[in-house]
Design a protein around this motif. Structure first.
Motif, PDB file in Angstrom:
ATOM      1  N   GLN A 264      -6.809  -2.672  10.514  1.00 62.32           N
ATOM      2  CA  GLN A 264      -6.745  -1.301   9.997  1.00 62.32           C
ATOM      3  C   GLN A 264      -5.675  -1.147   8.922  1.00 62.32           C
ATOM      4  O   GLN A 264      -5.854  -0.385   7.972  1.00 62.32           O
ATOM      5  N   THR A 265      -4.551  -1.863   9.078  1.00 65.11           N
ATOM      6  CA  THR A 265      -3.452  -1.798   8.110  1.00 65.11           C
ATOM      7  C   THR A 265      -3.073  -3.210   7.709  1.00 65.11           C
ATOM      8  O   THR A 265      -2.797  -4.055   8.564  1.00 65.11           O
ATOM      9  N   LYS A 290     -12.868  -2.613   7.879  1.00 65.46           N
ATOM     10  CA  LYS A 290     -12.187  -1.697   8.794  1.00 65.46           C
ATOM     11  C   LYS A 290     -10.827  -1.277   8.241  1.00 65.46           C
ATOM     12  O   LYS A 290     -10.146  -0.445   8.847  1.00 65.46           O
ATOM     13  N   GLN A 292      -7.975   0.560   6.536  1.00 68.78           N
ATOM     14  CA  GLN A 292      -7.709   1.934   6.121  1.00 68.78           C
ATOM     15  C   GLN A 292      -6.510   2.023   5.182  1.00 68.78           C
ATOM     16  O   GLN A 292      -6.459   2.906   4.326  1.00 68.78           O
ATOM     17  N   GLU A 293      -5.554   1.108   5.375  1.00 71.97           N
ATOM     18  CA  GLU A 293      -4.348   1.109   4.542  1.00 71.97           C
ATOM     19  C   GLU A 293      -4.139  -0.304   4.006  1.00 71.97           C
ATOM     20  O   GLU A 293      -4.075  -1.263   4.778  1.00 71.97           O
ATOM     21  N   LYS A 315     -12.945   3.235  -0.228  1.00 65.23           N
ATOM     22  CA  LYS A 315     -13.183   3.270   1.215  1.00 65.23           C
ATOM     23  C   LYS A 315     -11.879   3.423   1.996  1.00 65.23           C
ATOM     24  O   LYS A 315     -11.892   3.703   3.198  1.00 65.23           O
ATOM     25  N   LEU A 316     -10.766   3.198   1.312  1.00 63.25           N
ATOM     26  CA  LEU A 316      -9.463   3.207   1.975  1.00 63.25           C
ATOM     27  C   LEU A 316      -8.914   4.622   2.100  1.00 63.25           C
ATOM     28  O   LEU A 316      -9.369   5.555   1.437  1.00 63.25           O
ATOM     29  N   ARG A 317      -7.881   4.750   2.959  1.00 66.84           N
ATOM     30  CA  ARG A 317      -7.137   6.009   3.051  1.00 66.84           C
ATOM     31  C   ARG A 317      -5.840   5.924   2.261  1.00 66.84           C
ATOM     32  O   ARG A 317      -5.419   6.889   1.636  1.00 66.84           O
ATOM     33  N   LYS A 318      -5.216   4.728   2.265  1.00 70.10           N
ATOM     34  CA  LYS A 318      -3.988   4.510   1.492  1.00 70.10           C
ATOM     35  C   LYS A 318      -4.107   3.208   0.717  1.00 70.10           C
ATOM     36  O   LYS A 318      -4.561   2.194   1.258  1.00 70.10           O
ATOM     37  N   LYS A 343     -12.432   8.313   0.125  1.00 71.95           N
ATOM     38  CA  LYS A 343     -11.642   8.554   1.326  1.00 71.95           C
ATOM     39  C   LYS A 343     -10.144   8.465   1.025  1.00 71.95           C
ATOM     40  O   LYS A 343      -9.321   8.745   1.891  1.00 71.95           O
TER      41      LYS A 343
END
Length: 621
Positions: A264-265, A290, A292-293, A315-318, A343
């Motif tokens: 995830q990170t 998967k 996110q960061e 697709k990422l958050r950060k 995202k």
């Protein structure tokens, strides 16, 4: 007179639970009734106990105190030298307090499940005891501290077979060899791989052999990280990975990229991540991920197809690609993708050149993100961005950082309206040591007038921006409404500084004040500077030409209010503190959570930026 016992105990507990730990600590000393209420273990359970160098002798007694017995978080810290840590340790092999077997036994008997150790020497503890303690916890963080090879072997071996650990963090850790003539591997790579893949969070950053800083301990042999990723490729509990390794470029691309895509990170800052590996990772991310960061600063992204890069990153958050090699058409595709649907909430483009991008494409993308850091926008880009922000009622972007920004040409009313729609704004100007052009005062008077009357802003940061023309009353009234204020090298005059300092006691929101780089030595009195500072949580006065009498007054004011002050961090670094009493400095270190000062050691001719990383009393606070 109203008696405390007139209220049910449940009501008192609800009131006490709303207190910060300092206020709670003071409250239980008011009277017998409040002390009895304060014995409830549930009041203290979620607070972090902090034990410092001088208070380790009371660690066992503190953990046995009834009201602290349910505490789950403990931090042990020693004095450290954050700006010179490598030089100090390399030359003097100097660490903080020595943790011994009986300290470890006391922690094991307690309910502590989260342990942070900062600048300590653990090398004297029995390897089996260290391992048993670490593997019964849920979280362990070791920073700027010393372990032995034997201890690390025991920890990792037990971790591979039986552990409760979920978070394992080694950040700037020095591993001592038992025998300089004996070359013995840490443990077999397969055990390392299985152990680390049992974690949910793994951070291995700057783990060095002894006190040499050239070799990452886990890089030898290279099979250590190879086996880590091979097992991760098959099965892992890992969700967050933070590595700096010189051997990532030896790991097969398929194994590395497929493993990372299941996390995830991912933070690979400082790792040897090749252009081909970057390309493969981003290509796989575009298909499915998967993550996110993603933090991959200083990477070579230039060979990735623009559409693939845009699809993957959106697709990422950060996303942090600070200083990365990326082409103009790739960045254009990224911002077009943001406009089509993203995202992304956080984007760091510091040191990424975007000044040749279309102003419309860049601005329309930036306005759809919550947190943005951009570098050196050209005149048209920053004009359009501020104009659009001033016209939107509820902009998505909340936190905006503009590095090396030129704002003089923006209409004042547009700039003021745009900035005051943010929650956080940071504007920095470039610094040239030999710049022949004097910096003109900037057009922020309407901005501060708006802050004073109506604004969404809570945090402001201006660095190397000339604010000398803002009227003192306007500046001080605006600051009074904010939470965090950084005015670094802002050329503030005496009248402005006096107005700001006089208004601090009148502010109910101001917590953080950074006046570094402004000259404070000419203030009329020492108390004018010293009295307001303990009312804040965080104060930074680095390189402010403080007079020695001013430093003494500030420290004396803090010592005079050991429990009545919310102050948790104060930095007076880069000021001459040569004649300041060592005892006075130590008194402040025992009170303030973080204390940074250029401390002179009388037995040497050296100055160290000594920091106190947390505070405690004999009762653990």
């Amino acid at each position: 007179m109203y008696e405390p016992n007139y209220l049910p105990i449940e009501i008192w507990l609800k009131i006490f639970r709303k207190l910060c730990h300092k206020d709670l600590f003071n409250a239980v000393m008011v009277c017998k009734e409040w002390r009895m209420i304060g014995l409830d273990q549930g009041l203290w359970k979620n607070y972090e106990m902090v034990k410092k160098d001088g208070n380790l002798k009371t660690l066992e007694r503190t953990l046995d105190i009834e009201r602290f017995s349910a505490m789950e978080q403990l931090e042990i810290v020693g004095d450290c030298f954050p700006k010179m840590i490598f030089e100090v340790i390399e030359q003097k092999n100097q660490f903080g307090p020595k943790i011994l077997d009986h300290h470890v036994d006391a922690i094991r008997r307690s309910k502590i499940c989260k342990l942070d150790i900062d600048n300590c020497d653990l090398s004297l503890v029995s390897p089996s005891k260290v391992s048993e303690l670490f593997n019964q916890l849920e979280h362990i963080s070791i920073r700027e501290s010393k372990l032995t090879e034997h201890q690390l072997r025991e920890i990792i071996y037990d971790m591979a077979y039986n552990t409760d650990l979920k978070e394992f963090i080694l950040d700037t850790v020095f591993v001592e060899k038992e025998d300089d003539n004996l070359e013995m591997p840490l443990t077999d790579p397969e055990t390392i791989g299985w152990a680390f893949n049992k974690m949910e969070t793994l951070k291995l950053r700057s783990v060095f052999k002894q006190t040499t800083f050239s070799d990452n301990y886990f890089d030898t042999p290279p099979q250590n990280f190879l086996m880590l990723f091979r097992i991760m490729f098959q099965k892992t509990n890992l969700k967050s990975l933070d590595l700096d390794s010189d051997f990532l470029n030896h790991i097969p691309i398929v194994i590395l990229c497929s493993s990372l895509n299941n996390l995830q990170t991912v933070n690979l800052t400082g790792s040897s991540f090749t252009a081909d590996q970057c390309k493969s990772l981003v290509t796989q991310m575009a298909k499915e991920t998967k993550i996110q960061e993603l933090y991959i600063p200083m990477s070579d992204l230039s060979s990735i197809e623009a559409e693939i890069l845009s699809k993957a990153f959106n697709k990422l958050r950060k996303l942090d690609i600070l200083g990365s090699k990326i082409r103009r058409y790739q960045v254009t595709a990224l911002f077009k993708g943001i406009k089509q649907g993203t995202k992304l909430e956080f984007l760091n483009l510091n040191r990424v050149m975007v000044d040749l991008l279309s102003s419309n494409i860049l601005t329309s993308g930036l306005l759809l993100l919550k947190t943005v850091q951009v570098f050196k926008l050209n005149r048209d880009q920053i004009n359009l961005l501020m104009t659009k922000l001033s016209e939107i009622d509820n902009p998505v972007v909340q936190n905006l950082t503009l590095y090396e920004a030129e704002t003089e040409h923006i209409p004042q009313h547009v700039l003021a309206k745009a900035i005051n729609k943010m929650k956080s704004i940071e504007i920095t100007r470039s610094i040239f040591c030999m710049d022949p052009i004097p910096r003109k005062p900037t057009n922020f008077i309407p901005t501060f007038l708006t802050i004073r009357s109506e604004s969404f802003l809570t945090d402001i940061s201006f660095e190397s921006v000339n604010l000398s023309t803002i009227p003192p009353g306007v500046l001080s009234e605006a600051i009074k409404r904010l939470r965090k204020v950084r005015l670094v090298r802002a050329k503030l005059c005496n009248d402005q500084l006096i107005a700001v300092l006089n208004n601090i006691p009148l502010s109910s929101s101001l917590e953080h004040l950074d006046l570094s780089g402004n000259y404070l030595s000419c203030l009329p009195t020492c108390q004018m500077l010293a009295e307001p500072l303990p009312k804040l949580k965080r104060v930074i006065l680095e390189d402010t030409k403080l007079a020695k009498r001013q430093i003494k007054a500030i420290l004396s004011e803090i010592v005079g209010k050991p429990f009545g002050s919310p102050l948790e961090y104060i930095s007076l670094a880069q000021n001459d503190a040569a004649d300041v009493s060592i005892d006075l400095i130590q008194d402040v270190k025992s009170i303030v959570k973080h204390f940074l000062i250029d401390e002179h050691h009388p037995n040497t001719d050296e100055y160290f930026s000594g920091e106190s990383n947390d505070f405690s009393s004999d009762d653990g606070y």
